[in-house]
Motif scaffolding. Structure first.
Motif, PDB file in Angstrom:
ATOM      1  N   LEU A   6       0.827  -1.203   0.000  1.00 47.05           N
ATOM      2  CA  LEU A   6       0.000   0.000   0.000  1.00 47.05           C
ATOM      3  C   LEU A   6       0.867   1.263   0.000  1.00 47.05           C
ATOM      4  CD1 LEU A   6      -2.948   1.089   0.300  1.00 47.05           C
ATOM      5  CD2 LEU A   6      -2.537   1.106   2.777  1.00 47.05           C
ATOM      6  N   HIS A   7       0.575   2.173  -0.920  1.00 49.78           N
ATOM      7  CA  HIS A   7       1.358   3.411  -0.940  1.00 49.78           C
ATOM      8  C   HIS A   7       0.498   4.659  -1.112  1.00 49.78           C
ATOM      9  CE1 HIS A   7       1.853   5.268  -5.104  1.00 49.78           C
ATOM     10  NE2 HIS A   7       1.009   4.281  -5.320  1.00 49.78           N
ATOM     11  N   ARG A   8      -0.827   4.489  -1.372  1.00 54.37           N
ATOM     12  CA  ARG A   8      -1.645   5.681  -1.578  1.00 54.37           C
ATOM     13  C   ARG A   8      -3.081   5.433  -1.169  1.00 54.37           C
ATOM     14  NH1 ARG A   8      -4.417   8.413  -5.786  1.00 54.37           N
ATOM     15  NH2 ARG A   8      -4.321   6.585  -7.159  1.00 54.37           N
ATOM     16  N   LEU A   9      -3.647   6.399  -0.408  1.00 56.31           N
ATOM     17  CA  LEU A   9      -5.061   6.402  -0.045  1.00 56.31           C
ATOM     18  C   LEU A   9      -5.619   7.768  -0.436  1.00 56.31           C
ATOM     19  CD1 LEU A   9      -4.797   4.803   3.515  1.00 56.31           C
ATOM     20  CD2 LEU A   9      -5.808   3.718   1.489  1.00 56.31           C
ATOM     21  N   GLU A  10      -6.398   7.783  -1.508  1.00 54.27           N
ATOM     22  CA  GLU A  10      -6.977   9.040  -1.987  1.00 54.27           C
ATOM     23  C   GLU A  10      -8.446   9.116  -1.586  1.00 54.27           C
ATOM     24  OE1 GLU A  10      -7.761  11.594  -6.107  1.00 54.27           O
ATOM     25  OE2 GLU A  10      -6.832   9.607  -6.196  1.00 54.27           O
ATOM     26  N   VAL A  11      -8.784  10.109  -0.761  1.00 50.29           N
ATOM     27  CA  VAL A  11     -10.154  10.297  -0.313  1.00 50.29           C
ATOM     28  C   VAL A  11     -10.927  11.046  -1.396  1.00 50.29           C
ATOM     29  CG1 VAL A  11     -11.631  11.227   1.501  1.00 50.29           C
ATOM     30  CG2 VAL A  11      -9.342  10.368   2.080  1.00 50.29           C
ATOM     31  N   THR A  12     -12.067  10.499  -1.811  1.00 53.39           N
ATOM     32  CA  THR A  12     -12.827  11.067  -2.926  1.00 53.39           C
ATOM     33  C   THR A  12     -14.311  11.133  -2.574  1.00 53.39           C
ATOM     34  OG1 THR A  12     -13.277   8.936  -3.984  1.00 53.39           O
ATOM     35  CG2 THR A  12     -11.183  10.004  -4.535  1.00 53.39           C
ATOM     36  N   ASP A  13     -15.116  11.639  -3.519  1.00 55.04           N
ATOM     37  CA  ASP A  13     -16.559  11.706  -3.326  1.00 55.04           C
ATOM     38  C   ASP A  13     -17.300  10.667  -4.164  1.00 55.04           C
ATOM     39  OD1 ASP A  13     -16.100  12.744  -5.821  1.00 55.04           O
ATOM     40  OD2 ASP A  13     -17.233  14.605  -5.529  1.00 55.04           O
ATOM     41  N   GLN A  14     -16.552   9.788  -4.852  1.00 56.88           N
ATOM     42  CA  GLN A  14     -17.176   8.749  -5.670  1.00 56.88           C
ATOM     43  C   GLN A  14     -16.148   7.660  -5.984  1.00 56.88           C
ATOM     44  OE1 GLN A  14     -18.245  10.203  -9.597  1.00 56.88           O
ATOM     45  NE2 GLN A  14     -16.592  11.702  -9.547  1.00 56.88           N
ATOM     46  N   PRO A  15     -16.611   6.468  -6.380  1.00 60.65           N
ATOM     47  CA  PRO A  15     -15.667   5.409  -6.757  1.00 60.65           C
ATOM     48  C   PRO A  15     -14.880   5.793  -8.000  1.00 60.65           C
ATOM     49  CG  PRO A  15     -17.903   4.542  -6.455  1.00 60.65           C
ATOM     50  CD  PRO A  15     -18.017   6.029  -6.487  1.00 60.65           C
ATOM     51  N   ALA A  16     -13.701   5.220  -8.138  1.00 59.15           N
ATOM     52  CA  ALA A  16     -12.871   5.494  -9.314  1.00 59.15           C
ATOM     53  C   ALA A  16     -13.174   4.540 -10.465  1.00 59.15           C
ATOM     54  CB  ALA A  16     -11.395   5.376  -8.939  1.00 59.15           C
ATOM     55  N   TYR A  17     -13.876   3.439 -10.191  1.00 59.27           N
ATOM     56  CA  TYR A  17     -14.159   2.425 -11.210  1.00 59.27           C
ATOM     57  C   TYR A  17     -12.871   2.006 -11.906  1.00 59.27           C
ATOM     58  CZ  TYR A  17     -18.920   3.955 -10.320  1.00 59.27           C
ATOM     59  OH  TYR A  17     -20.097   4.274  -9.705  1.00 59.27           O
ATOM     60  N   THR A  18     -11.914   1.558 -11.119  1.00 59.89           N
ATOM     61  CA  THR A  18     -10.609   1.164 -11.651  1.00 59.89           C
ATOM     62  C   THR A  18     -10.738  -0.073 -12.530  1.00 59.89           C
ATOM     63  OG1 THR A  18     -10.077  -0.326  -9.823  1.00 59.89           O
ATOM     64  CG2 THR A  18      -9.577   2.011  -9.520  1.00 59.89           C
ATOM     65  N   LYS A  19      -9.663  -0.348 -13.249  1.00 57.06           N
ATOM     66  CA  LYS A  19      -9.656  -1.512 -14.144  1.00 57.06           C
ATOM     67  C   LYS A  19      -9.918  -2.800 -13.374  1.00 57.06           C
ATOM     68  CE  LYS A  19      -4.672  -2.557 -13.954  1.00 57.06           C
ATOM     69  NZ  LYS A  19      -4.483  -1.951 -12.634  1.00 57.06           N
ATOM     70  N   ASP A  20      -9.419  -2.864 -12.128  1.00 53.84           N
ATOM     71  CA  ASP A  20      -9.549  -4.093 -11.352  1.00 53.84           C
ATOM     72  C   ASP A  20     -10.983  -4.308 -10.886  1.00 53.84           C
ATOM     73  OD1 ASP A  20      -6.625  -4.768 -11.215  1.00 53.84           O
ATOM     74  OD2 ASP A  20      -6.588  -2.786 -10.298  1.00 53.84           O
ATOM     75  N   GLU A  21     -11.641  -3.255 -10.419  1.00 52.04           N
ATOM     76  CA  GLU A  21     -12.985  -3.423  -9.872  1.00 52.04           C
ATOM     77  C   GLU A  21     -14.061  -3.408 -10.951  1.00 52.04           C
ATOM     78  OE1 GLU A  21     -13.563   1.206  -8.412  1.00 52.04           O
ATOM     79  OE2 GLU A  21     -12.383  -0.210  -7.253  1.00 52.04           O
ATOM     80  N   SER A  22     -13.764  -2.825 -12.112  1.00 49.08           N
ATOM     81  CA  SER A  22     -14.769  -2.753 -13.177  1.00 49.08           C
ATOM     82  C   SER A  22     -14.727  -3.955 -14.108  1.00 49.08           C
ATOM     83  CB  SER A  22     -14.566  -1.473 -14.000  1.00 49.08           C
ATOM     84  OG  SER A  22     -14.741  -0.333 -13.194  1.00 49.08           O
ATOM     85  N   GLY A  23     -13.612  -4.684 -14.088  1.00 52.75           N
ATOM     86  CA  GLY A  23     -13.488  -5.831 -14.977  1.00 52.75           C
ATOM     87  C   GLY A  23     -13.539  -7.139 -14.238  1.00 52.75           C
ATOM     88  N   LEU A  24     -12.383  -7.579 -13.769  1.00 50.99           N
ATOM     89  CA  LEU A  24     -12.255  -8.911 -13.191  1.00 50.99           C
ATOM     90  C   LEU A  24     -13.135  -9.121 -11.970  1.00 50.99           C
ATOM     91  CD1 LEU A  24     -10.809 -11.641 -13.192  1.00 50.99           C
ATOM     92  CD2 LEU A  24      -8.976 -10.592 -11.844  1.00 50.99           C
ATOM     93  N   TYR A  25     -13.305  -8.093 -11.137  1.00 48.97           N
ATOM     94  CA  TYR A  25     -14.005  -8.291  -9.867  1.00 48.97           C
ATOM     95  C   TYR A  25     -15.430  -7.755  -9.865  1.00 48.97           C
ATOM     96  CZ  TYR A  25      -9.516  -9.868  -8.271  1.00 48.97           C
ATOM     97  OH  TYR A  25      -8.357 -10.581  -8.138  1.00 48.97           O
ATOM     98  N   THR A  26     -16.081  -7.825 -11.006  1.00 50.16           N
ATOM     99  CA  THR A  26     -17.510  -7.547 -11.111  1.00 50.16           C
ATOM    100  C   THR A  26     -18.210  -8.853 -11.467  1.00 50.16           C
ATOM    101  OG1 THR A  26     -17.229  -5.232 -11.751  1.00 50.16           O
ATOM    102  CG2 THR A  26     -19.284  -6.286 -12.369  1.00 50.16           C
ATOM    103  N   GLN A  27     -19.127  -9.275 -10.624  1.00 52.94           N
ATOM    104  CA  GLN A  27     -19.789 -10.575 -10.777  1.00 52.94           C
ATOM    105  C   GLN A  27     -21.039 -10.442 -11.647  1.00 52.94           C
ATOM    106  OE1 GLN A  27     -18.593 -13.385 -10.086  1.00 52.94           O
ATOM    107  NE2 GLN A  27     -19.804 -14.628  -8.688  1.00 52.94           N
ATOM    108  N   VAL A  28     -21.208 -11.360 -12.594  1.00 56.13           N
ATOM    109  CA  VAL A  28     -22.352 -11.339 -13.504  1.00 56.13           C
ATOM    110  C   VAL A  28     -23.415 -12.327 -13.019  1.00 56.13           C
ATOM    111  CG1 VAL A  28     -23.131 -11.603 -15.886  1.00 56.13           C
ATOM    112  CG2 VAL A  28     -20.807 -10.773 -15.412  1.00 56.13           C
ATOM    113  N   LEU A  29     -24.649 -11.835 -12.886  1.00 58.79           N
ATOM    114  CA  LEU A  29     -25.773 -12.669 -12.461  1.00 58.79           C
ATOM    115  C   LEU A  29     -26.364 -13.424 -13.647  1.00 58.79           C
ATOM    116  CD1 LEU A  29     -27.540 -10.074 -10.130  1.00 58.79           C
ATOM    117  CD2 LEU A  29     -26.083 -11.992  -9.430  1.00 58.79           C
ATOM    118  N   ASP A  30     -27.202 -14.396 -13.343  1.00 59.91           N
ATOM    119  CA  ASP A  30     -27.801 -15.218 -14.389  1.00 59.91           C
ATOM    120  C   ASP A  30     -28.691 -14.402 -15.325  1.00 59.91           C
ATOM    121  OD1 ASP A  30     -28.408 -17.921 -15.511  1.00 59.91           O
ATOM    122  OD2 ASP A  30     -30.438 -17.390 -14.869  1.00 59.91           O
ATOM    123  N   ASN A  31     -29.299 -13.316 -14.809  1.00 61.26           N
ATOM    124  CA  ASN A  31     -30.188 -12.495 -15.642  1.00 61.26           C
ATOM    125  C   ASN A  31     -29.446 -11.430 -16.438  1.00 61.26           C
ATOM    126  OD1 ASN A  31     -29.491 -10.629 -13.707  1.00 61.26           O
ATOM    127  ND2 ASN A  31     -31.539 -10.484 -12.790  1.00 61.26           N
ATOM    128  N   GLY A  32     -28.111 -11.448 -16.377  1.00 61.96           N
ATOM    129  CA  GLY A  32     -27.312 -10.499 -17.131  1.00 61.96           C
ATOM    130  C   GLY A  32     -26.934  -9.252 -16.369  1.00 61.96           C
TER     131      GLY A  32
END
Length: 424
Positions: free
Chosen positions: A262-288
């Motif tokens: 860990l080297h940075r903690l940026e306090v913000t008013d919204q999520p950054a939707y980084t490549k990691d959380e928007s791609g690999l770590y987003t779970q898809v439900l059966d209904n799409g």
């Protein structure tokens, strides 16, 4: 002697069952002693280790040479270099709730960076009144907390989620991307309060100092309540594979939000939707539809013994079924065990300590009759969340989904005592 067992050899009265088993064991020992030959001379009865001076100890203790086979397991299809690298805990060998540091699982998105502690800093910036930089020496002077918590990769048990047929592997191979340790570090509330939060501060982007700048957006309120910067694991400084010299730790949340190096903690008013959380770590439900920011790991349990690729040494008789249970939402309330593929269930004993968001050990005595049996465990946490069956879990998520898989694990015991993974 008749054991007080119910259906499929599970005990109807635990104390009577254990007492009867102990009595039988003592009786057998008595018979051996009675039939034994006259006592041997003292020198002949002494083991060789009592006849010579032992060896020297080491400056840093190591496991016995006879236990060298108990090691982490490398993911067979992942190159242990650049890109993803995965090492799994051999859960089938674990009996207590603390995973030794050297056996703790690890998943690296961009291999292990070389990190000199005297050159590493943690920045706290963004929507704060006083941006701050913390070097390691300064953080080590702060008051710390110690917590025993599990850590689980979001993709743990992916093989069982994706493979149409049950893979005949060990428990560590199938579900070894989870471990439990004592973590010690500085609560994030101390650092954020020192920096001073501005109006509108609701999210924090945590970034690691690895080659891919792994980062995740996390709710500020949750970090203030539970988050801390971990500097120690099991009483010693973090090891490189656990993010030395510091990592973010969020109890009960999926492993990848616990950002290493860990080297940075940026306090913000919204999520950054980084490549990691928007791609690999987003779970898809059966209904799409998708599950975004599904942080908590769900309630789960595994039988560690008997488990995959183990063999019961005798064709019938008394065995202890044992395992581990955990939940990212709180404490384990109960674990049920079945030996007939889920037709009937019996309550297992939970062994203290039963901690919040940590491994809980459970056991149940079993009198095996030598016939085929299917062993399963089903955990329920203090909030009433319980493990689903594999078919229930698969109905909820899309075919290609595998994150947060927590379905009931089943092991089939053959008449020859060999244990294999099955879907039940």
């Amino acid at each position: 002697m008749t054991f007080p067992t119910g259906r499929q050899g599970l005990p109807t009265h635990r104390r009577r069952f254990l007492g009867s088993g102990l009595a039988m064991g003592m009786a057998a020992l008595g018979e051996v002693a009675t039939a034994a030959a006259p006592p041997l001379p003292l020198a002949s009865r002494m083991p060789d280790s009592m006849k010579t001076l032992g060896g020297a100890d080491l400056a840093y203790g190591q496991p016995s040479a006879h236990e060298q086979s108990v090691q982490r397991v490398a993911h067979p299809s992942t190159a242990q270099t650049a890109g993803f690298a995965i090492w799994r805990t051999p859960l089938q060998h674990q009996r207590g709730i603390i995973t030794p540091s050297g056996l703790h699982f690890s998943v690296h998105h961009n291999a292990l960076p070389e990190m000199a502690p005297d050159r590493h800093e943690l920045m706290v910036h963004g929507l704060v009144k006083r941006p701050l930089r913390f070097d390691v020496e300064r953080l080590l002077r702060y008051p710390m907390v110690s917590r025993i918590h599990f850590l689980e990769c979001a993709g743990n048990s992916a093989a069982n989620a994706l493979s149409p047929t049950a893979m005949n592997q060990t428990l560590g191979d199938l579900a070894g991307e989870v471990s439990c340790a004592e973590w010690t570090g500085v609560p994030l509330s101390y650092l954020f309060n020192e920096a001073g939060l501005k109006e509108g501060a609701t999210w924090v982007v945590a970034e690691g100092a690895d080659g891919g700048s792994h980062s995740r957006s996390l709710p500020l309120s949750a970090l203030l309540k539970d988050g801390f910067v971990a500097l120690y694991q099991n009483g010693e400084r973090l090891r490189p594979s656990q993010g030395y010299p510091m990592r973010l730790f969020m109890p009960g949340w999926e492993g990848n939000v616990n950002v290493k190096w860990l080297h940075r903690l940026e306090v913000t008013d919204q999520p950054a939707y980084t490549k990691d959380e928007s791609g690999l770590y987003t779970q898809v439900l059966d209904n799409g539809q998708i599950e975004r920011f599904a942080f908590h790991m769900d309630v789960k349990s595994v039988i560690t013994h008997p488990s995959g690729l183990q063999t019961l040494p005798e064709a019938r008789g008394f065995y202890e079924i044992g395992g581990l249970a955990w939940s990212g939402h709180g404490r384990i309330a109960k674990v049920e065990v079945s030996v007939d593929g889920g037709k009937s269930w019996a309550l297992a004993q939970l062994h203290a300590p039963v901690l919040d968001r940590a491994f809980t050990r459970f056991t149940l005595p079993w009198q095996w009759d030598g016939k085929k049996a299917t062993l399963m465990s089903r955990a329920t946490d203090e909030h009433g969340r319980s493990q689903p069956s594999r078919s229930e879990w698969k109905r909820k998520y899309a075919m290609q989904s595998f994150h947060h898989y927590n379905a009931v694990q089943a092991w089939r015991v053959g008449t020859d005592g060999r244990v294999e993974n099955v879907y039940a």
